[in-house]
Motif scaffolding. Structure first.
Motif, PDB file in Angstrom:
ATOM      1  N   GLY A  83      31.484  -0.044  52.994  1.00 29.46           N
ATOM      2  CA  GLY A  83      30.757   1.216  53.032  1.00 29.46           C
ATOM      3  C   GLY A  83      29.269   0.974  52.888  1.00 29.46           C
ATOM      4  O   GLY A  83      28.848   0.015  52.238  1.00 29.46           O
ATOM      5  N   VAL A  84      28.473   1.846  53.522  1.00 35.15           N
ATOM      6  CA  VAL A  84      27.025   1.685  53.464  1.00 35.15           C
ATOM      7  C   VAL A  84      26.330   3.043  53.526  1.00 35.15           C
ATOM      8  O   VAL A  84      26.796   3.955  54.211  1.00 35.15           O
ATOM      9  CB  VAL A  84      26.516   0.768  54.599  1.00 35.15           C
ATOM     10  N   PHE A  85      25.266   3.179  52.758  1.00 31.24           N
ATOM     11  CA  PHE A  85      24.326   4.289  52.869  1.00 31.24           C
ATOM     12  C   PHE A  85      23.013   3.694  53.360  1.00 31.24           C
ATOM     13  O   PHE A  85      22.523   2.715  52.792  1.00 31.24           O
ATOM     14  CB  PHE A  85      24.062   4.958  51.508  1.00 31.24           C
ATOM     15  N   VAL A  86      22.453   4.281  54.414  1.00 31.18           N
ATOM     16  CA  VAL A  86      21.168   3.830  54.936  1.00 31.18           C
ATOM     17  C   VAL A  86      20.235   5.031  54.969  1.00 31.18           C
ATOM     18  O   VAL A  86      20.528   6.025  55.636  1.00 31.18           O
ATOM     19  CB  VAL A  86      21.295   3.238  56.365  1.00 31.18           C
ATOM     20  N   SER A  87      19.133   4.928  54.252  1.00 29.36           N
ATOM     21  CA  SER A  87      18.126   5.975  54.272  1.00 29.36           C
ATOM     22  C   SER A  87      17.019   5.504  55.212  1.00 29.36           C
ATOM     23  O   SER A  87      16.420   4.449  54.985  1.00 29.36           O
ATOM     24  CB  SER A  87      17.584   6.199  52.868  1.00 29.36           C
ATOM     25  N   VAL A  88      16.779   6.272  56.276  1.00 28.26           N
ATOM     26  CA  VAL A  88      15.788   5.875  57.272  1.00 28.26           C
ATOM     27  C   VAL A  88      14.700   6.936  57.390  1.00 28.26           C
ATOM     28  O   VAL A  88      14.948   8.125  57.227  1.00 28.26           O
ATOM     29  CB  VAL A  88      16.423   5.632  58.662  1.00 28.26           C
ATOM     30  N   GLY A  89      13.505   6.466  57.652  1.00 26.48           N
ATOM     31  CA  GLY A  89      12.384   7.347  57.913  1.00 26.48           C
ATOM     32  C   GLY A  89      11.957   7.186  59.360  1.00 26.48           C
ATOM     33  O   GLY A  89      12.120   6.115  59.949  1.00 26.48           O
ATOM     34  N   PHE A  90      11.445   8.248  59.953  1.00 31.08           N
ATOM     35  CA  PHE A  90      11.044   8.206  61.354  1.00 31.08           C
ATOM     36  C   PHE A  90       9.942   9.224  61.584  1.00 31.08           C
ATOM     37  O   PHE A  90       9.735  10.126  60.762  1.00 31.08           O
ATOM     38  CB  PHE A  90      12.234   8.476  62.279  1.00 31.08           C
ATOM     39  N   PRO A  91       9.232   9.105  62.697  1.00 34.32           N
ATOM     40  CA  PRO A  91       8.213  10.109  62.992  1.00 34.32           C
ATOM     41  C   PRO A  91       8.872  11.456  63.252  1.00 34.32           C
ATOM     42  O   PRO A  91      10.047  11.524  63.616  1.00 34.32           O
ATOM     43  CB  PRO A  91       7.515   9.581  64.245  1.00 34.32           C
ATOM     44  N   GLU A  92       8.112  12.525  63.073  1.00 34.46           N
ATOM     45  CA  GLU A  92       8.657  13.866  63.284  1.00 34.46           C
ATOM     46  C   GLU A  92       9.214  13.973  64.710  1.00 34.46           C
ATOM     47  O   GLU A  92       8.610  13.524  65.673  1.00 34.46           O
ATOM     48  CB  GLU A  92       7.583  14.929  63.058  1.00 34.46           C
ATOM     49  N   GLY A  93      10.417  14.530  64.814  1.00 35.70           N
ATOM     50  CA  GLY A  93      11.088  14.648  66.110  1.00 35.70           C
ATOM     51  C   GLY A  93      12.029  13.488  66.394  1.00 35.70           C
ATOM     52  O   GLY A  93      12.668  13.433  67.439  1.00 35.70           O
ATOM     53  N   GLY A  94      12.168  12.550  65.457  1.00 34.42           N
ATOM     54  CA  GLY A  94      13.039  11.388  65.665  1.00 34.42           C
ATOM     55  C   GLY A  94      14.461  11.593  65.191  1.00 34.42           C
ATOM     56  O   GLY A  94      15.313  10.720  65.367  1.00 34.42           O
ATOM     57  N   LEU A  95      14.731  12.754  64.594  1.00 35.23           N
ATOM     58  CA  LEU A  95      16.072  13.018  64.059  1.00 35.23           C
ATOM     59  C   LEU A  95      17.157  12.971  65.132  1.00 35.23           C
ATOM     60  O   LEU A  95      18.205  12.365  64.897  1.00 35.23           O
ATOM     61  CB  LEU A  95      16.103  14.348  63.313  1.00 35.23           C
ATOM     62  N   PRO A  96      16.970  13.552  66.321  1.00 39.23           N
ATOM     63  CA  PRO A  96      18.041  13.491  67.323  1.00 39.23           C
ATOM     64  C   PRO A  96      18.452  12.066  67.697  1.00 39.23           C
ATOM     65  O   PRO A  96      19.635  11.789  67.904  1.00 39.23           O
ATOM     66  CB  PRO A  96      17.454  14.233  68.524  1.00 39.23           C
ATOM     67  N   GLU A  97      17.484  11.167  67.745  1.00 37.35           N
ATOM     68  CA  GLU A  97      17.810   9.771  68.061  1.00 37.35           C
ATOM     69  C   GLU A  97      18.631   9.131  66.941  1.00 37.35           C
ATOM     70  O   GLU A  97      19.595   8.409  67.194  1.00 37.35           O
ATOM     71  CB  GLU A  97      16.530   8.975  68.302  1.00 37.35           C
ATOM     72  N   ALA A  98      18.272   9.408  65.686  1.00 36.89           N
ATOM     73  CA  ALA A  98      19.030   8.873  64.548  1.00 36.89           C
ATOM     74  C   ALA A  98      20.447   9.438  64.528  1.00 36.89           C
ATOM     75  O   ALA A  98      21.416   8.720  64.254  1.00 36.89           O
ATOM     76  CB  ALA A  98      18.312   9.192  63.242  1.00 36.89           C
ATOM     77  N   VAL A  99      20.589  10.721  64.840  1.00 39.38           N
ATOM     78  CA  VAL A  99      21.913  11.347  64.896  1.00 39.38           C
ATOM     79  C   VAL A  99      22.746  10.712  66.012  1.00 39.38           C
ATOM     80  O   VAL A  99      23.941  10.443  65.829  1.00 39.38           O
ATOM     81  CB  VAL A  99      21.788  12.880  65.093  1.00 39.38           C
ATOM     82  N   VAL A 110      24.474  12.426  55.996  1.00 38.27           N
ATOM     83  CA  VAL A 110      24.788  13.145  54.762  1.00 38.27           C
ATOM     84  C   VAL A 110      23.600  13.946  54.250  1.00 38.27           C
ATOM     85  O   VAL A 110      23.765  14.838  53.419  1.00 38.27           O
ATOM     86  CB  VAL A 110      25.324  12.201  53.661  1.00 38.27           C
ATOM     87  N   GLU A 111      22.403  13.627  54.760  1.00 37.97           N
ATOM     88  CA  GLU A 111      21.208  14.375  54.386  1.00 37.97           C
ATOM     89  C   GLU A 111      20.203  14.221  55.519  1.00 37.97           C
ATOM     90  O   GLU A 111      20.025  13.121  56.043  1.00 37.97           O
ATOM     91  CB  GLU A 111      20.620  13.805  53.092  1.00 37.97           C
ATOM     92  N   CYS A 117      16.382  10.727  57.080  1.00 39.52           N
ATOM     93  CA  CYS A 117      17.791  11.112  56.937  1.00 39.52           C
ATOM     94  C   CYS A 117      18.541   9.984  56.236  1.00 39.52           C
ATOM     95  O   CYS A 117      18.052   8.855  56.151  1.00 39.52           O
ATOM     96  CB  CYS A 117      18.422  11.442  58.291  1.00 39.52           C
ATOM     97  N   THR A 118      19.713  10.316  55.742  1.00 40.80           N
ATOM     98  CA  THR A 118      20.582   9.330  55.113  1.00 40.80           C
ATOM     99  C   THR A 118      21.884   9.288  55.897  1.00 40.80           C
ATOM    100  O   THR A 118      22.512  10.315  56.135  1.00 40.80           O
ATOM    101  CB  THR A 118      20.864   9.683  53.641  1.00 40.80           C
ATOM    102  N   VAL A 119      22.275   8.087  56.287  1.00 40.44           N
ATOM    103  CA  VAL A 119      23.471   7.859  57.101  1.00 40.44           C
ATOM    104  C   VAL A 119      24.506   7.160  56.239  1.00 40.44           C
ATOM    105  O   VAL A 119      24.177   6.239  55.483  1.00 40.44           O
ATOM    106  CB  VAL A 119      23.120   6.984  58.328  1.00 40.44           C
ATOM    107  N   PHE A 120      25.764   7.603  56.331  1.00 40.93           N
ATOM    108  CA  PHE A 120      26.869   6.949  55.632  1.00 40.93           C
ATOM    109  C   PHE A 120      27.895   6.488  56.651  1.00 40.93           C
ATOM    110  O   PHE A 120      28.234   7.218  57.590  1.00 40.93           O
ATOM    111  CB  PHE A 120      27.558   7.887  54.636  1.00 40.93           C
ATOM    112  N   ALA A 121      28.412   5.270  56.455  1.00 42.15           N
ATOM    113  CA  ALA A 121      29.470   4.749  57.319  1.00 42.15           C
ATOM    114  C   ALA A 121      30.408   3.877  56.500  1.00 42.15           C
ATOM    115  O   ALA A 121      29.996   3.247  55.528  1.00 42.15           O
ATOM    116  CB  ALA A 121      28.884   3.939  58.465  1.00 42.15           C
ATOM    117  N   ALA A 122      31.659   3.864  56.906  1.00 42.89           N
ATOM    118  CA  ALA A 122      32.662   2.963  56.341  1.00 42.89           C
ATOM    119  C   ALA A 122      33.413   2.373  57.521  1.00 42.89           C
ATOM    120  O   ALA A 122      34.050   3.102  58.283  1.00 42.89           O
ATOM    121  CB  ALA A 122      33.611   3.703  55.409  1.00 42.89           C
ATOM    122  N   ALA A 123      33.303   1.062  57.695  1.00 43.09           N
ATOM    123  CA  ALA A 123      33.908   0.408  58.856  1.00 43.09           C
ATOM    124  C   ALA A 123      34.020  -1.087  58.581  1.00 43.09           C
ATOM    125  O   ALA A 123      33.724  -1.555  57.472  1.00 43.09           O
ATOM    126  CB  ALA A 123      33.051   0.658  60.103  1.00 43.09           C
TER     127      ALA A 123
END
Length: 171
Positions: A83-99, A110-111, A117-123
């Motif tokens: 499992g991993v939580f990754v908190s990433v920062g990006f320029p404004e408008g970069g959220l769709p690419e992260a999603v 998750v946020e 944003c914060t991404v969670f994955a288990a794989a």
């Protein structure tokens, strides 16, 4: 990777760690579970590819009075997840690419905010590494990774066959 069941007594985990340290083994990860029925399960990933040395370690562990059972978990005979939580920062408008990246790896957002944003994955560990690499185009603010979780697969033929033609409740 070793799964060690020890008696849930004070210092039992410390004695197992001491055995590893005395024999010169480096632990990559160590996960200690809460006691269940008087036993505590320890999952250890050691840094060695030498089968003879690993077999000696298993013998040393089995000699300890605290150890009830030692099981070697190999890649082909076990399920492995991380499992991993990754908190990433990006320029404004970069959220769709992260999603889009998160969805490609079956991860969850998750946020989310305008600039982070914060991404969670288990794989499987390789898939987690690929996700982190894909997100490295952004600014990784924080990365929290859990130790690998592993469980033995049943090896008997047809042990867990799934009949996908039936639904629950049908006979």
């Amino acid at each position: 990777m070793l799964r060690i069941d020890v008696v849930a007594m004070p210092l039992a985990v410390a004695r197992v760690a001491t055995i590893l340290a005395r024999r010169g083994f480096e632990m990559l990860t160590m996960d200690v579970a809460a006691p269940v029925d008087g036993l505590r399960r320890i999952t250890i990933e050691v840094d060695t590819a030498d089968e003879i040395r690993l077999a000696q370690l298993v013998k040393f562990l089995n000699r300890s009075l605290d150890v009830v059972k030692v099981v070697r978990l190999s890649d082909d005979r076990s399920h492995n997840r991380r499992g991993v939580f990754v908190s990433v920062g990006f320029p404004e408008g970069g959220l769709p690419e992260a999603v889009a990246i998160a969805r490609a790896f079956s991860a969850e957002i998750v946020e989310a905010h305008r600039d982070r944003c914060t991404v969670f994955a288990a794989a499987e560990p390789a898939r987690i590494d690929a996700l982190v690499k894909a997100l490295s185009g952004f600014t990784i603010r924080e990365l929290v990774m859990a130790p690998p979780l592993r469980i033995s697969r049943p090896l008997r033929k047809g042990c867990l066959a799934v009949d996908r033609t039936r639904t629950w409740g049908q006979q």
